[in-house]
Motif scaffolding. Sequence first.
Motif: not given
Length: 745
Positions: A189-201
């Motif tokens: 996931v892209t650091p700081g992106g929506p998926a990163w913020q949601a905690g997607i692993e």
Amino acid sequence: MSSFDSSFFSLLLAATEEPSAMWSLLTSTWLWTKVALGIGLVIFVHELGHFLAAKLFGVKCEKFYIGFDVPIQIGPIKFPRTLGKFTYGETEYGIGIIPLGGYVKMLGQDDDPRKAEEEAKRIRLAQEAGDDNVGPPALDPRSYPAKTVWQRMIIISAGVVMNVITGVLFAAIAYFYGVPYTPAIVGGVTPGGPAWQAGIEPGGQVVSVADLPDDDQLHFNEMKLAIMTEGMDTPEEPIDVRLSYGSETRDYQLTPQSHPLEPSLRLIGIHGPTGTKLTQKLFAMPNSSAAKVLTDDDSEAEIIAFNGKSLDESALMPITPVLSEIVSSPSEPIEMTLVTSAGDQRKITLAPQPEKDFGLRFAVGEITALIKGGPAEKAGMKVGDTIVAVDGDQDLDAYSMLLRNWIPGTAVQLTVRRGTGTDAVEKTLSVVPTAAVQTKSPVSELGDTMGIQALGLAYAPTATVIALTGPDADQDVSLQSADGKSTSDGKSDSADEANSSSQTADAKATLKVGDVIREVRIRFPDANSRQSLADSLGEETIKLLTKGWELGPSMPLGVLMETIQVLPVGTEVIVTGTRPPEGDVVESTLLIRQSDRFWYDRGINFASVDAIQTADSFSGALALGWREGVRRLGNVGRFLGMLITGKVQPKFLGGPIRIAQMASYEAERGISAQLLFLTMLSMNLAILNFLPIPALDGGHMMFLIAEAIRGKRVDEALEMRLTFAGVLALLALMIFVFANDILHL
């Protein structure tokens, strides 16, 4: 439609290899032959639909052409109208000189309004001498206008119907044969992106996104297209994303973020999966730890174990622990067991990759994002805070935060500044790092965001100088000369190192703490160093590095520092900056050197994951073909709707040049990929031809519907004027898309 590359750095480091001239010519000729045949086939079946329907109802077809046979003359030079033609029966068949479509010329029908009146006269039958009938003249029974409304409707719509049918068949054949694709697996996931913020692993399988139904073989490109379309159509609305991790299903709602270089494009920050095999080319970056232990025989070699542990082949992305180890433990050596493409097994040790810099340290910017429920958010950190100290240590810079070893479970005290000016306050927060899995670089692909997964925070680096480092700054560093020899403690009898020391001293006299870097240029120490890198990365890449660039959205600090890592020690970096508050321009020439820190990447490149989706039966292939056709029809229709409502900018319209480029790319990937492209092109042609624009099939259908309702034909003069306006509109659109294509070459 167009496609966009989201990573400047991946473009910058695209390797090139020059094949022999003859082989290159033959390959290119065959490739463009396949492209021409593919596009020509789509046009052919469209016109074949009109032709067969016309013949069914007894209409005389005078011409059947792929391309347009218009006269072209430039000064005294007169070009041929066709590339070839022949007559069979009553029809002339040919290939026109202008490859922008095709046409069937039926008796009594012509899309050129200038010929409409002449064509109308040509099909009127002469009255018998002395005939006193005063009714309208009879029409040639084999002419198009002589047919009933419903017959003409079938003739006009037959081209579109053929495109839809053959589009579905193209896709069905592709799936029966086997379609190569990248699975929609979360590779990172892209650091700081929506998926990163949601905690997607990493390692999850995306089974549904937006309005796509659940599909355990969802293609990554299909997922991207759905996200991009939803982001353009409803930019402020969250997108539903469903992932499976084994037997567990997780549902997320992610609000896409604007692409830094193209705000109208919105992304959620999920990267495709990485495989266990090394890439065929550039599997080891120049001047990296990987380059020291990998050889040409390791091209496409497969990693089967690391640090004595075998990879879990049953996992969706077995390479995950290896990538996480590389990123999270930059100071530790990593032992890898690999099997070469020849079947040989051997072990290598990836040593820690020393960081390279050019004697400057940059400030940590504001916190831009937090992982929901992550350590930093739990501790009370907020977006907009700026970290000023870690465990009381204020000697921080943008990269020291990334390269620090964060021990899971051991609390650290982060001091942050909150607010600005006189309202700013400092708070100390106790943050407990977690054992996070991080498979991608902690710097976003565009270099504008840095993320620390273990802390659950991301910040923006700045180009403000907060320290100058080097031998004269009393730092224990390892300097390396241009020929690769190194010493320690900043002492060397090497002329290159003496030069490095003097250059750093010059930087202190010129650049100061607080200066802001604006522009950077690279200059190699000698021709051999430049040529060596050009052999690996390609001459075009070297030109990009040496022409100079301004730090900004297209070349942020993160991309600059990534670039520095692949350049040889001793390379000159010409830095131009400004000095607040007056904005005085300052410039220094610095040398790339090794610092006393270790980088989070070791220069080893893995290929992406590839799979093949093959239908298990002919009926299954038809079902997949139907699904593909329906999706492409929906994509085209939705895109046009967004274009009309202004949600899509006209610059995203692609014309013949971009279509040829896309066709070439897909043809290179194989027959199945090309067939799926032809499905997309067929559905595009079907929708666009049926738009209610005079001179298009949809315009003819509009006139026929009006005739059916009124019981008589639309006034010929009005029809001619509307057709003329439609032709002008199409010519204007053609000029626009051609210009658009040329601007984006």
